[in-house]
Design a protein around this motif. Structure first.
Motif, PDB file in Angstrom:
ATOM      1  N   TRP A  38       0.825  -1.215   0.000  1.00 50.72           N
ATOM      2  CA  TRP A  38       0.000   0.000   0.000  1.00 50.72           C
ATOM      3  C   TRP A  38       0.861   1.268   0.000  1.00 50.72           C
ATOM      4  N   THR A  39       2.124   1.130   0.394  1.00 60.13           N
ATOM      5  CA  THR A  39       2.986   2.318   0.370  1.00 60.13           C
ATOM      6  C   THR A  39       3.314   2.749  -1.070  1.00 60.13           C
ATOM      7  N   HIS A  93       5.199  16.153   4.205  1.00 59.96           N
ATOM      8  CA  HIS A  93       4.619  14.807   4.142  1.00 59.96           C
ATOM      9  C   HIS A  93       3.153  14.790   4.545  1.00 59.96           C
ATOM     10  N   SER A  94       2.762  15.645   5.454  1.00 56.48           N
ATOM     11  CA  SER A  94       1.363  15.622   5.882  1.00 56.48           C
ATOM     12  C   SER A  94       0.484  16.433   4.939  1.00 56.48           C
ATOM     13  N   GLU A  95       0.853  17.687   4.711  1.00 54.74           N
ATOM     14  CA  GLU A  95      -0.077  18.575   3.999  1.00 54.74           C
ATOM     15  C   GLU A  95       0.012  18.472   2.492  1.00 54.74           C
ATOM     16  N   LYS A  96       1.183  18.171   1.958  1.00 55.63           N
ATOM     17  CA  LYS A  96       1.308  18.123   0.505  1.00 55.63           C
ATOM     18  C   LYS A  96       1.247  16.686  -0.015  1.00 55.63           C
ATOM     19  N   LEU A  97       2.038  15.811   0.604  1.00 55.94           N
ATOM     20  CA  LEU A  97       2.112  14.438   0.079  1.00 55.94           C
ATOM     21  C   LEU A  97       1.024  13.527   0.655  1.00 55.94           C
ATOM     22  N   ASP A 100       0.441   8.696   5.001  1.00 56.07           N
ATOM     23  CA  ASP A 100      -0.046   8.181   6.286  1.00 56.07           C
ATOM     24  C   ASP A 100       1.168   8.013   7.218  1.00 56.07           C
ATOM     25  N   PRO A 101       1.152   8.658   8.404  1.00 54.08           N
ATOM     26  CA  PRO A 101       2.347   8.639   9.256  1.00 54.08           C
ATOM     27  C   PRO A 101       2.729   7.245   9.760  1.00 54.08           C
ATOM     28  N   ASP A 102       1.798   6.279   9.741  1.00 54.36           N
ATOM     29  CA  ASP A 102       2.176   4.903  10.108  1.00 54.36           C
ATOM     30  C   ASP A 102       3.295   4.385   9.205  1.00 54.36           C
ATOM     31  N   LEU A 142       8.749  13.418  12.321  1.00 51.52           N
ATOM     32  CA  LEU A 142       8.091  13.531  11.003  1.00 51.52           C
ATOM     33  C   LEU A 142       6.574  13.529  11.150  1.00 51.52           C
ATOM     34  N   GLY A 143       6.082  12.873  12.188  1.00 48.81           N
ATOM     35  CA  GLY A 143       4.635  12.799  12.397  1.00 48.81           C
ATOM     36  C   GLY A 143       4.082  13.972  13.174  1.00 48.81           C
ATOM     37  N   LYS A 144       4.953  14.869  13.579  1.00 52.93           N
ATOM     38  CA  LYS A 144       4.553  15.940  14.501  1.00 52.93           C
ATOM     39  C   LYS A 144       3.457  16.844  13.928  1.00 52.93           C
ATOM     40  N   GLN A 145       3.540  17.151  12.659  1.00 58.18           N
ATOM     41  CA  GLN A 145       2.564  18.080  12.081  1.00 58.18           C
ATOM     42  C   GLN A 145       1.196  17.444  11.872  1.00 58.18           C
ATOM     43  N   TYR A 146       1.074  16.149  12.154  1.00 60.21           N
ATOM     44  CA  TYR A 146      -0.204  15.460  11.968  1.00 60.21           C
ATOM     45  C   TYR A 146      -1.107  15.602  13.192  1.00 60.21           C
TER      46      TYR A 146
END
Ligand code: HEG
Length: 147
Positions: A38-39, A93-97, A100-102, A142-146
């Motif tokens: 799925w990645t 990674h969160s807002e543009k791409l 999923d942070p997992d 990397l997951g901080k902005q989520y």
């Protein structure tokens, strides 16, 4: 704030100081895309990813694997401020791409596996502990902005 012992710093710098980025980067990303298919969804524009052989021989995937691994350099240079160091990359990674942070942890586990495969029996449990602590801090940043 994350506290690093002298031994952890020594292990982490030793691992990355001797790492062949051009070899391990592509292998780790290929492993991630094959084991967790799925990645692949984020790499639609990267060319042929229709089979394991295609993923392995895809030059865009290989180049991205190297880029991602070099993305860890900024954490290595800022071990005591990893969260702030990744603020921009986390937003990307969160807002543009919309990754999923997992998936950060899945990829970081693949990095660990490729490093372990390369180092063989010299990859001691306490080296693994230091590496996985380092990668966990990167993944968290990397997951901080989520959230
Ligand atoms: Mg990401 C771009 C680092 C996990 C999908 N990633 C990037 C870039 C870096 C990076 C440095 C380039 C940013 C730029 O061009 O400014 N990525 C990075 C790290 C990690 C990670 C350090 C975690 C260990 N990335 C990750 C995961 C996925 C993903 C798990 C998807 C499953 N990254 C992704 C995509 C791009 C980047 C789709 C844009 C690629 C492009 O279009 O060139």
């Amino acid at each position: 704030m994350v506290v690093w012992s002298d031994q952890e710093r020594k292990f982490i710098n030793g691992i990355f100081g001797n790492l062949d980025y051009d070899n391990i980067g592509p292998k780790a990303l290929v492993r991630c895309l094959v084991v967790y298919p799925w990645t692949l969804r984020y790499f639609g524009g990267f060319g042929d990813t229709s089979s394991v052989a295609a993923i392995k021989s895809n030059p865009n995937i290989a180049a991205h694997g190297i880029k991602v691994l070099h993305g860890l350099d900024r954490a290595l240079k800022n071990m005591d401020n990893i969260k702030a160091t990744y603020a921009d990359l986390s937003v990307l990674h969160s807002e543009k791409l919309h990754v999923d942070p997992d998936n950060f942890r899945l990829l970081s586990d693949c990095v660990t596996i490729e490093i372990a495969a390369k180092l063989g029996s010299s990859f001691s449990p306490d080296m693994q502990a230091a590496l996985q602590k380092f990668l966990a801090v990167v993944v968290s940043a990397l997951g901080k902005q989520y959230h």
